[in-house]
Design a protein around this motif. Structure first.
Motif, PDB file in Angstrom:
ATOM      1  N   PRO A 188       0.806  -1.231   0.000  1.00 43.62           N
ATOM      2  CA  PRO A 188       0.000   0.000   0.000  1.00 43.62           C
ATOM      3  C   PRO A 188       0.829   1.266   0.000  1.00 43.62           C
ATOM      4  CG  PRO A 188      -0.858  -1.581   1.595  1.00 43.62           C
ATOM      5  CD  PRO A 188       0.466  -2.117   1.137  1.00 43.62           C
ATOM      6  N   ASP A 189       2.171   1.146   0.146  1.00 43.45           N
ATOM      7  CA  ASP A 189       3.021   2.321   0.250  1.00 43.45           C
ATOM      8  C   ASP A 189       3.864   2.600  -0.987  1.00 43.45           C
ATOM      9  OD1 ASP A 189       2.396   2.912   3.043  1.00 43.45           O
ATOM     10  OD2 ASP A 189       3.457   1.051   3.476  1.00 43.45           O
ATOM     11  N   ASN A 190       4.077   1.597  -1.846  1.00 45.03           N
ATOM     12  CA  ASN A 190       5.059   1.789  -2.930  1.00 45.03           C
ATOM     13  C   ASN A 190       4.455   1.742  -4.320  1.00 45.03           C
ATOM     14  OD1 ASN A 190       4.562  -0.905  -3.471  1.00 45.03           O
ATOM     15  ND2 ASN A 190       6.584  -1.637  -2.839  1.00 45.03           N
ATOM     16  N   ILE A 191       3.154   1.873  -4.436  1.00 45.57           N
ATOM     17  CA  ILE A 191       2.512   1.731  -5.749  1.00 45.57           C
ATOM     18  C   ILE A 191       1.630   2.941  -6.039  1.00 45.57           C
ATOM     19  CG2 ILE A 191       0.512   0.461  -4.881  1.00 45.57           C
ATOM     20  CD1 ILE A 191       0.762  -1.307  -7.403  1.00 45.57           C
ATOM     21  N   ALA A 192       2.065   4.097  -5.532  1.00 51.61           N
ATOM     22  CA  ALA A 192       1.218   5.293  -5.559  1.00 51.61           C
ATOM     23  C   ALA A 192       0.703   5.635  -6.940  1.00 51.61           C
ATOM     24  CB  ALA A 192       1.981   6.471  -4.972  1.00 51.61           C
ATOM     25  N   ASP A 193       1.565   5.625  -7.956  1.00 51.62           N
ATOM     26  CA  ASP A 193       1.128   6.058  -9.280  1.00 51.62           C
ATOM     27  C   ASP A 193       0.140   5.089  -9.902  1.00 51.62           C
ATOM     28  OD1 ASP A 193       2.522   8.504  -9.523  1.00 51.62           O
ATOM     29  OD2 ASP A 193       4.377   7.411  -9.815  1.00 51.62           O
ATOM     30  N   LEU A 194       0.330   3.802  -9.672  1.00 51.76           N
ATOM     31  CA  LEU A 194      -0.602   2.835 -10.235  1.00 51.76           C
ATOM     32  C   LEU A 194      -1.964   2.906  -9.566  1.00 51.76           C
ATOM     33  CD1 LEU A 194       1.472  -0.421 -10.881  1.00 51.76           C
ATOM     34  CD2 LEU A 194       0.631   1.233 -12.531  1.00 51.76           C
ATOM     35  N   THR A 195      -2.006   3.311  -8.307  1.00 48.94           N
ATOM     36  CA  THR A 195      -3.281   3.351  -7.601  1.00 48.94           C
ATOM     37  C   THR A 195      -3.843   4.766  -7.491  1.00 48.94           C
ATOM     38  OG1 THR A 195      -2.089   3.439  -5.495  1.00 48.94           O
ATOM     39  CG2 THR A 195      -2.811   1.275  -6.265  1.00 48.94           C
ATOM     40  N   ASP A 196      -3.253   5.711  -8.195  1.00 46.89           N
ATOM     41  CA  ASP A 196      -3.772   7.066  -8.166  1.00 46.89           C
ATOM     42  C   ASP A 196      -5.161   7.145  -8.786  1.00 46.89           C
ATOM     43  OD1 ASP A 196      -3.259   9.856  -7.474  1.00 46.89           O
ATOM     44  OD2 ASP A 196      -3.351  10.215  -9.630  1.00 46.89           O
ATOM     45  N   VAL A 197      -5.564   6.082  -9.456  1.00 44.80           N
ATOM     46  CA  VAL A 197      -6.911   6.034 -10.010  1.00 44.80           C
ATOM     47  C   VAL A 197      -7.958   6.222  -8.908  1.00 44.80           C
ATOM     48  CG1 VAL A 197      -7.068   3.517  -9.830  1.00 44.80           C
ATOM     49  CG2 VAL A 197      -8.453   4.705 -11.518  1.00 44.80           C
ATOM     50  N   TRP A 198      -7.622   5.836  -7.673  1.00 49.73           N
ATOM     51  CA  TRP A 198      -8.550   6.022  -6.554  1.00 49.73           C
ATOM     52  C   TRP A 198      -8.941   7.497  -6.432  1.00 49.73           C
ATOM     53  CZ3 TRP A 198     -10.337   2.445  -2.737  1.00 49.73           C
ATOM     54  CH2 TRP A 198     -10.994   3.008  -1.644  1.00 49.73           C
ATOM     55  N   ASN A 199      -7.954   8.374  -6.326  1.00 55.32           N
ATOM     56  CA  ASN A 199      -8.234   9.806  -6.200  1.00 55.32           C
ATOM     57  C   ASN A 199      -8.829  10.373  -7.478  1.00 55.32           C
ATOM     58  OD1 ASN A 199      -7.208   9.869  -3.602  1.00 55.32           O
ATOM     59  ND2 ASN A 199      -5.132  10.301  -4.301  1.00 55.32           N
ATOM     60  N   TYR A 200      -8.319   9.913  -8.600  1.00 53.16           N
ATOM     61  CA  TYR A 200      -8.787  10.411  -9.900  1.00 53.16           C
ATOM     62  C   TYR A 200     -10.284  10.179 -10.054  1.00 53.16           C
ATOM     63  CZ  TYR A 200      -8.775  11.129 -14.990  1.00 53.16           C
ATOM     64  OH  TYR A 200      -9.019  11.577 -16.260  1.00 53.16           O
ATOM     65  N   GLN A 201     -10.730   8.972  -9.764  1.00 52.97           N
ATOM     66  CA  GLN A 201     -12.140   8.651  -9.985  1.00 52.97           C
ATOM     67  C   GLN A 201     -13.042   9.290  -8.925  1.00 52.97           C
ATOM     68  OE1 GLN A 201     -12.558   7.830 -12.771  1.00 52.97           O
ATOM     69  NE2 GLN A 201     -11.970   5.784 -13.392  1.00 52.97           N
ATOM     70  N   TYR A 202     -12.598   9.306  -7.662  1.00 49.27           N
ATOM     71  CA  TYR A 202     -13.456   9.910  -6.650  1.00 49.27           C
ATOM     72  C   TYR A 202     -13.575  11.419  -6.836  1.00 49.27           C
ATOM     73  CZ  TYR A 202     -14.501   5.813  -3.853  1.00 49.27           C
ATOM     74  OH  TYR A 202     -15.018   4.595  -3.413  1.00 49.27           O
ATOM     75  N   ASP A 203     -12.596  12.038  -7.442  1.00 45.22           N
ATOM     76  CA  ASP A 203     -12.699  13.454  -7.781  1.00 45.22           C
ATOM     77  C   ASP A 203     -13.914  13.677  -8.673  1.00 45.22           C
ATOM     78  OD1 ASP A 203     -12.371  16.075  -8.529  1.00 45.22           O
ATOM     79  OD2 ASP A 203     -10.452  15.790  -9.533  1.00 45.22           O
ATOM     80  N   PHE A 204     -14.031  12.876  -9.721  1.00 48.11           N
ATOM     81  CA  PHE A 204     -15.129  13.086 -10.664  1.00 48.11           C
ATOM     82  C   PHE A 204     -16.446  12.512 -10.141  1.00 48.11           C
ATOM     83  CE2 PHE A 204     -11.432  13.831 -13.273  1.00 48.11           C
ATOM     84  CZ  PHE A 204     -11.820  14.962 -13.977  1.00 48.11           C
ATOM     85  N   ILE A 205     -16.387  11.510  -9.289  1.00 45.46           N
ATOM     86  CA  ILE A 205     -17.613  11.052  -8.623  1.00 45.46           C
ATOM     87  C   ILE A 205     -18.197  12.187  -7.795  1.00 45.46           C
ATOM     88  CG2 ILE A 205     -18.470   9.546  -6.776  1.00 45.46           C
ATOM     89  CD1 ILE A 205     -16.556   7.373  -7.885  1.00 45.46           C
ATOM     90  N   SER A 206     -17.336  12.972  -7.154  1.00 47.16           N
ATOM     91  CA  SER A 206     -17.820  14.101  -6.357  1.00 47.16           C
ATOM     92  C   SER A 206     -18.557  15.103  -7.241  1.00 47.16           C
ATOM     93  CB  SER A 206     -16.657  14.775  -5.635  1.00 47.16           C
ATOM     94  OG  SER A 206     -15.874  15.541  -6.523  1.00 47.16           O
ATOM     95  N   ARG A 207     -18.075  15.310  -8.448  1.00 47.61           N
ATOM     96  CA  ARG A 207     -18.729  16.250  -9.355  1.00 47.61           C
ATOM     97  C   ARG A 207     -20.081  15.706  -9.818  1.00 47.61           C
ATOM     98  NH1 ARG A 207     -13.456  18.621 -12.671  1.00 47.61           N
ATOM     99  NH2 ARG A 207     -11.969  18.161 -11.004  1.00 47.61           N
ATOM    100  N   ALA A 208     -20.135  14.397 -10.018  1.00 49.01           N
ATOM    101  CA  ALA A 208     -21.416  13.788 -10.378  1.00 49.01           C
ATOM    102  C   ALA A 208     -22.412  13.906  -9.225  1.00 49.01           C
ATOM    103  CB  ALA A 208     -21.203  12.319 -10.742  1.00 49.01           C
ATOM    104  N   ASN A 209     -21.947  13.681  -7.996  1.00 46.14           N
ATOM    105  CA  ASN A 209     -22.837  13.799  -6.846  1.00 46.14           C
ATOM    106  C   ASN A 209     -23.353  15.225  -6.693  1.00 46.14           C
ATOM    107  OD1 ASN A 209     -22.327  11.107  -6.320  1.00 46.14           O
ATOM    108  ND2 ASN A 209     -20.807  11.507  -4.729  1.00 46.14           N
ATOM    109  N   THR A 210     -22.476  16.195  -6.897  1.00 46.94           N
ATOM    110  CA  THR A 210     -22.897  17.593  -6.832  1.00 46.94           C
ATOM    111  C   THR A 210     -23.961  17.884  -7.886  1.00 46.94           C
ATOM    112  OG1 THR A 210     -20.766  18.318  -5.962  1.00 46.94           O
ATOM    113  CG2 THR A 210     -22.104  19.975  -7.079  1.00 46.94           C
ATOM    114  N   PHE A 211     -23.784  17.337  -9.074  1.00 48.16           N
ATOM    115  CA  PHE A 211     -24.767  17.526 -10.149  1.00 48.16           C
ATOM    116  C   PHE A 211     -26.154  17.088  -9.681  1.00 48.16           C
ATOM    117  CE2 PHE A 211     -27.256  15.447 -13.466  1.00 48.16           C
ATOM    118  CZ  PHE A 211     -27.356  16.428 -14.439  1.00 48.16           C
ATOM    119  N   PHE A 212     -26.244  15.888  -9.135  1.00 42.59           N
ATOM    120  CA  PHE A 212     -27.573  15.371  -8.770  1.00 42.59           C
ATOM    121  C   PHE A 212     -28.192  16.168  -7.619  1.00 42.59           C
ATOM    122  CE2 PHE A 212     -25.959  11.409 -10.832  1.00 42.59           C
ATOM    123  CZ  PHE A 212     -26.913  11.358 -11.830  1.00 42.59           C
TER     124      PHE A 212
END
Length: 615
Positions: A103-127
């Motif tokens: 969980p500590d040495n794979i930051a770039d490969l798992t950055d999808v977590w932050n990437y997707q939740y960023d846009f999920i937040s925008r979708a939630n705001t829309f609704f």
């Protein structure tokens, strides 16, 4: 917890700047006459159909493009490509291949977590913000459909990386104190994706499809893809046939939705969008395209400044059959299949037509290579002179120092390319580790690297050929081999491909299906996740070492004036420069670890995936 922080409602100046950011890229001049851009309010955005549609278009960016994170990252973790030694690898690539990600040495490969939740937040705001919107239902409903699809897409992507993740459908206010969310199960996330797709289908029903825009058919396709993942061995350990049947029904609905295979395969990924086959794709301008200079920067033969990110392996090259339908090598990848008629010293003769469109091999071309030094149509060079002249002084062994097509001097045809490179006179061709490069996504109509050139490549998210192959996979699982072969052969019968039908059964049919899928869908963000959901990764990772071309020499003996090539001699072997791949560490590797910081921000309410330390 970062994912929850990203779900807070966007207010005030931050919100205004976000809106201005995506309005500034709009081509609708009427927007500029609405009111000053520094005075756009929440009320205006969510009550004006033009502003709101632009807000929705911004959420489209949540559809992680195939090159993210890092061009070619995931395919470089598979059997069909190798991540190059000659570029700075993202954090986690070597660790993954070495079998020791944490969980500590794979930051770039798992950055999808932050990437997707960023846009999920925008979708939630829309609704939340459209609940009292004054926009007419006829204008608002299609946008609801788009955002339901987008939220489904982002949760689908998260689920194939991590399994179960927190399902968050509300925004958080700045004064909220608790962000103690827990993970939902994989099945709960998958069911949420399906429900979101169903809502999108309802809102988009009857809306005419627009190229590049989410449609009812796109929502149907995402639902079908989610159901296929749910039925796959990783997520269906008991092999419940009802899951395969649900995937069958949904996939057949996509197949019957009116699409057809485009006659040619070479132009499927170039503008304009091929509406006959493409279900959903996205094009880019010089302002919005791939980071750096684009696919050309990272996949161009030798890359720009030797920044070649990934190369095809010999394993992948061997997947391209001969025109008689036989494989060039036996399954060991070393022994020539004599029944195929393959000659390892003439490896580029009589191959599947897709080979010539998708692989750049020694002597391929000629291409229109505009590389900043010279502009010339020439063959791809990846060889050393069999009769080298170390000082590069005349007489050259190559009798054709000038390209007869345009009168320009050739770079290193017939010269020792490594020696010539030392003098700074040749591109970095010798840095291509395996001797091959990808061609599928290149645009040779322009320079390999330019901030200003509008390249023609597109990101194709879904197309009919995938769903033909998905349907074949489903029929294999259900025991309907005749129907499976029919749909595999549909892809092989594309007019520009026209390969012989496959006739195999049993395990050999499954092997041929997976081979066809690798050839047809490579570089489309499929192979890595296919291997994971099939639980086929041990065969992917145990590749010690990677194989490719260790030497290609050009002998000009007997060459005559006008010959662009002498006699090439190929040596195949182990690519020792490639990062070694560790034995498969265990089935926990089928999911990526959740970044430790995300677990900690949830006050440890988010549990780590099994097999990864949570301390």
């Amino acid at each position: 917890m970062k994912n929850i922080e990203l779900s807070k409602r966007i207010t005030g100046i931050t919100f205004i700047l976000l809106v201005v950011g995506f309005i500034s890229n709009s081509c609708n001049d009427d927007l500029l006459n609405k009111e000053p851009l520094n005075a756009i309010s929440e009320n205006n955005v969510f009550n004006d159909p033009v502003f709101l549609q632009n807000y929705v278009y911004n959420i489209y960016n949540g559809m992680r493009p195939h090159w993210n994170p890092g061009t070619g990252t995931y395919i470089g973790l598979t059997d069909i490509a190798v991540a190059q030694e000659t570029h700075d690898k993202l954090s986690g690539i070597r660790e993954y291949l070495a079998g020791n990600i944490t969980p500590d040495n794979i930051a770039d490969l798992t950055d999808v977590w932050n990437y997707q939740y960023d846009f999920i937040s925008r979708a939630n705001t829309f609704f939340e913000m459209i609940e009292d919107s004054e926009i007419k239902e006829a204008d608002l409903d299609p946008m609801k459909g788009e955002v339901h699809f987008l939220r489904a897409w982002m949760y689908f992507d998260l689920s194939r990386h991590f399994g179960g993740v927190p399902i968050i459908t509300k925004s958080y206010n700045l004064n909220d104190e608790s962000f103690d969310e827990t993970r939902n199960t994989y099945d709960e996330v998958a069911q949420f994706v399906i429900e979101e797709c169903d809502k999108a289908i309802g809102f988009l029903d009857g809306i005419s499809a627009v190229p590049g825009k989410i449609s009812k058919e796109a929502a149907m396709a995402l639902k079908a893809r989610m159901l296929l993942y749910m039925a796959s061995p990783l997520n269906n350990p008991s092999n419940d046939p009802s899951k395969w049947q649900a995937a069958e029904t949904a996939t057949k609905a996509v197949i019957d939705a009116g699409f057809s295979l485009h006659p040619t395969h070479e132009d499927l990924f170039l503008q304009p969008i091929k509406e006959d086959e493409t279900i959903l794709a996205r094009s880019f301008t010089s302002e919005t395209r791939i980071p750096d200079w684009g696919y050309n920067y990272d996949y161009w033969p030798s890359g720009f400044d030797a920044r070649q990110r990934v190369n095809p392996t010999q394993t992948f090259v061997n997947m391209f059959q001969m025109t008689n339908g036989e494989y060039p090598f036996l399954e060991d990848g070393i022994t020539v299949n004599t029944a195929s008629g393959f000659d390892p010293q003439y490896p580029n003769v009589n191959r599947d037509p897709r080979y010539y469109s998708y692989i750049v091999y020694p002597g391929a071309g000629p291409f229109n290579i505009i590389d900043g030094s010279k502009s010339t149509e020439r063959l791809y060079e990846y060889w050393e002179d069999a009769n080298p002249n170390p000082d590069n002084l005349p007489p050259y062994q190559n009798p054709n120092k000038v390209d007869p097509l345009n009168g320009q001097e050739l770079f290193d045809f017939g010269r020792d390319s490594k020696t010539y490179w030392v003098k700074g006179l040749t591109p970095f061709h010798w840095r291509v580790q395996t001797g091959y490069t990808f061609r599928k996504l290149l645009d040779f109509s322009g320079p390999r690297a330019s901030f200003d050139f509008d390249y023609n490549q597109m990101v194709v998210f879904m197309r009919l050929a995938e769903f033909y192959l998905n349907y074949a996979e489903i029929q294999i699982a259900l025991g309907n081999e005749d129907l499976a072969r029919e749909y595999i052969n549909k892809v092989r019968r594309r007019a520009s491909v026209n390969m012989p039908d496959i006739t195999s059964t049993g395990d050999e049919l499954l092997r041929e299906y997976r081979n066809e899928r690798a050839v047809e869908l490579h570089l489309e963000d499929s192979r890595f996740f296919d291997l994971m959901r099939w639980k086929a990764a041990p065969g992917k990772v145990d590749l010690n070492p990677i194989r490719g071309l260790t030497s290609v020499t050009m002998d000009w003996t007997g060459a005559e004036e006008g010959d662009l090539l002498g006699t090439l001699n190929y040596t195949y072997g182990d690519i020792t420069a490639a990062d070694p791949r560790a034995p498969w560490p265990g089935d926990y590797y089928y999911l990526l670890p959740i970044p430790r910081e995300e677990v900690q921000r949830s006050n440890n309410n988010i549990t780590q995936n099994p097999g990864y330390s949570s301390n």
